[in-house]
Scaffold this active site. Structure first.
Site, short mmCIF file in Angstrom:
data_model
loop_
_atom_site.label_atom_id
_atom_site.label_comp_id
_atom_site.label_asym_id
_atom_site.label_seq_id
_atom_site.Cartn_x
_atom_site.Cartn_y
_atom_site.Cartn_z
N LYS A 1 3.93 -0.10 8.37
CA LYS A 1 3.70 1.20 7.72
C LYS A 1 4.87 2.11 8.05
CE LYS A 1 0.16 4.88 7.81
NZ LYS A 1 -1.25 5.12 8.14
N GLY B 1 0.83 -1.21 0.00
CA GLY B 1 0.00 0.00 0.00
C GLY B 1 0.85 1.24 0.00
N ASP C 1 -11.87 9.62 8.26
CA ASP C 1 -11.39 9.31 6.92
C ASP C 1 -11.87 7.92 6.49
OD1 ASP C 1 -10.15 9.77 4.51
OD2 ASP C 1 -8.13 9.30 5.21
N GLY D 1 2.00 7.26 4.50
CA GLY D 1 3.04 6.23 4.62
C GLY D 1 2.95 5.16 3.56
P1 ADP Z 1 -2.31 6.24 4.75
O1 ADP Z 1 -2.49 6.96 6.03
O2 ADP Z 1 -1.06 6.65 4.09
O3 ADP Z 1 -3.53 6.27 3.86
P2 ADP Z 1 -3.03 3.51 5.46
O4 ADP Z 1 -2.84 3.12 6.88
O5 ADP Z 1 -4.41 3.79 5.01
O6 ADP Z 1 -2.05 4.72 5.13
O7 ADP Z 1 -2.41 2.39 4.51
C1 ADP Z 1 -2.38 2.53 3.09
C2 ADP Z 1 -2.81 1.23 2.45
O8 ADP Z 1 -1.92 0.17 2.87
C3 ADP Z 1 -4.20 0.76 2.84
O9 ADP Z 1 -5.20 1.31 1.98
C4 ADP Z 1 -4.11 -0.76 2.68
O10 ADP Z 1 -4.29 -1.15 1.33
C5 ADP Z 1 -2.64 -1.05 3.06
N1 ADP Z 1 -2.61 -1.43 4.48
C6 ADP Z 1 -2.65 -0.63 5.56
N2 ADP Z 1 -2.64 -1.32 6.71
C7 ADP Z 1 -2.59 -2.63 6.36
C8 ADP Z 1 -2.59 -3.87 7.10
N3 ADP Z 1 -2.62 -3.88 8.43
N4 ADP Z 1 -2.55 -5.03 6.40
C9 ADP Z 1 -2.51 -5.01 5.05
N5 ADP Z 1 -2.53 -3.90 4.29
C10 ADP Z 1 -2.56 -2.71 4.93
MG MG Z 2 -5.42 5.38 4.16
#
Ligand code: ADP
Ligand code: MG
Length: 312
Positions: free
Chosen positions: A33, A11, A125, A16
């Site tokens: 992350k 992601g 969000d 991040g």
């Molecule tokens: P941001 O704050 O940059 O949007 P996120 O926490 O939403 O970051 O993470 C971005 C993407 O990473 C998510 O949309 C998801 O697809 C993937 N992701 C985040 N956390 C997890 C997790 N615990 N397991 C698998 N994929 C994750």
């Molecule tokens: Mg996000």
């Protein structure tokens, strides 16, 4: 970070990059992350919204933060690993989800939301990318980067939520708002899950309000007096549109689902239901509530579940 082997990027968000990784000691697969910004002290990290709010959450429908690591001024969050997000599941999908599938996911999300709101936070969000799904169809709310404490001091002026899921009071720049913004987002998300199309895909903030008006109709002054005040304060004039019946925009969707989406997408935040009220709505009549204490890591047989509360 030495104890982890990075497997691959899964992601790339606003704040991040997220990787799938393996804990060498335990063999556990996790999501790491890596924050884009540098952090020069622990204090700064501990005060981050994502850390402060997530440390207080422990619920089967909220992604678990296992560890926070700061190494060479870089901050890493280690989370339990989830297979994919709801956006991944919807994109390029040739046919609709069964309503029972959507019902099951949403029942879980609202349980997570009820817990977040009860602990005095709101997410701000909610969108399909921030709702993560595991192989066994458990769904968890993630990305608390914008979470706010309900009792924190307004005005809230910083960037909030992706436009398509943004509540009208936020679009109209209200300095004060609350958990009802999450309920609006859920209305838009349920509709999208049922049709595989965003309900209000605005191209700009003005277009977002225009699209909302074209679906649910311009609010009258009696329907949302405060909204008219907010619009007046920023010299905004609502377009005069009647809206359409939601069942036209959401074909093949049950009356119960339409009724719930209509309630969630009420112009006036005070008229939207709370997460606890939603869990008692007819749409969830067939769902079982399993107390979090009973479903920590192991699957719980449905017979242990308690029937959802009285139906509305
Ligand atoms: P941001 O704050 O940059 O949007 P996120 O926490 O939403 O970051 O993470 C971005 C993407 O990473 C998510 O949309 C998801 O697809 C993937 N992701 C985040 N956390 C997890 C997790 N615990 N397991 C698998 N994929 C994750
Ligand atoms: Mg996000």
């Amino acid at each position: 970070m030495e104890k982890y082997i990075i497997i691959k990027e899964v992601g790339n968000g606003t704040f991040g990059n997220v990787w799938r990784a393996l804990n060498k000691q335990t063999g556990e697969v996790v999501a790491i992350k890596k924050m884009k910004k540098n952090y020069y002290s622990w204090e700064e990290c501990i005060n981050l919204r994502e850390v402060k709010s997530l440390r207080r959450m422990s619920h089967p429908n909220i992604v678990k933060l296992k560890e926070v690591i700061r190494e060479n001024d870089i901050l890493y969050f280690v989370f339990e690993y989830m297979e994919c997000n709801l956006y991944n599941l919807m994109e390029n999908r040739p046919h609709l989800f069964l309503e029972s599938q959507v019902r099951n996911w949403c029942f879980q999300i609202f349980q997570g939301l009820a817990s977040i709101h009860q602990r005095g936070y709101f997410h701000r969000d909610l969108k399909p990318e921030n709702l993560l799904v595991s192989k066994d169809h458990t769904i968890k709310i993630a990305d608390f980067g914008l979470a706010r404490e309900i009792n924190s001091q307004p005005p809230y002026t910083e960037y909030v939520s992706t436009r398509w899921y943004r509540a009208p009071e936020v679009l109209l720049q209200s300095p004060i708002y609350g958990p009802a913004v999450d309920m609006w987002a859920m209305g838009a998300i349920i509709a999208e899950l049922l049709t595989l199309r965003p309900l209000f895909p605005g191209l700009s903030e003005a277009d977002e309000i225009y699209r909302i008006c074209s679906v649910i109709g311009t609010p009258s002054k009696s329907e949302w007096a405060h909204g008219h005040e907010l619009a007046g304060a920023i010299n905004y004039q609502f377009p005069q549109i009647c809206g359409v019946t939601l069942s036209k925009v959401l074909p093949y969707v049950s009356e119960d689902a339409i009724n719930l989406i209509t309630w969630l997408c009420s112009w006036d935040p005070c008229k939207r239901p709370t997460a606890v009220e939603v869990l008692q709505h007819r749409f969830f009549q067939s769902c079982f509530y399993v107390p979090p204490s009973l479903c920590s890591n192991t699957a719980v047989a449905p017979s242990v579940g308690i029937r959802a509360k009285p139906l509305v």
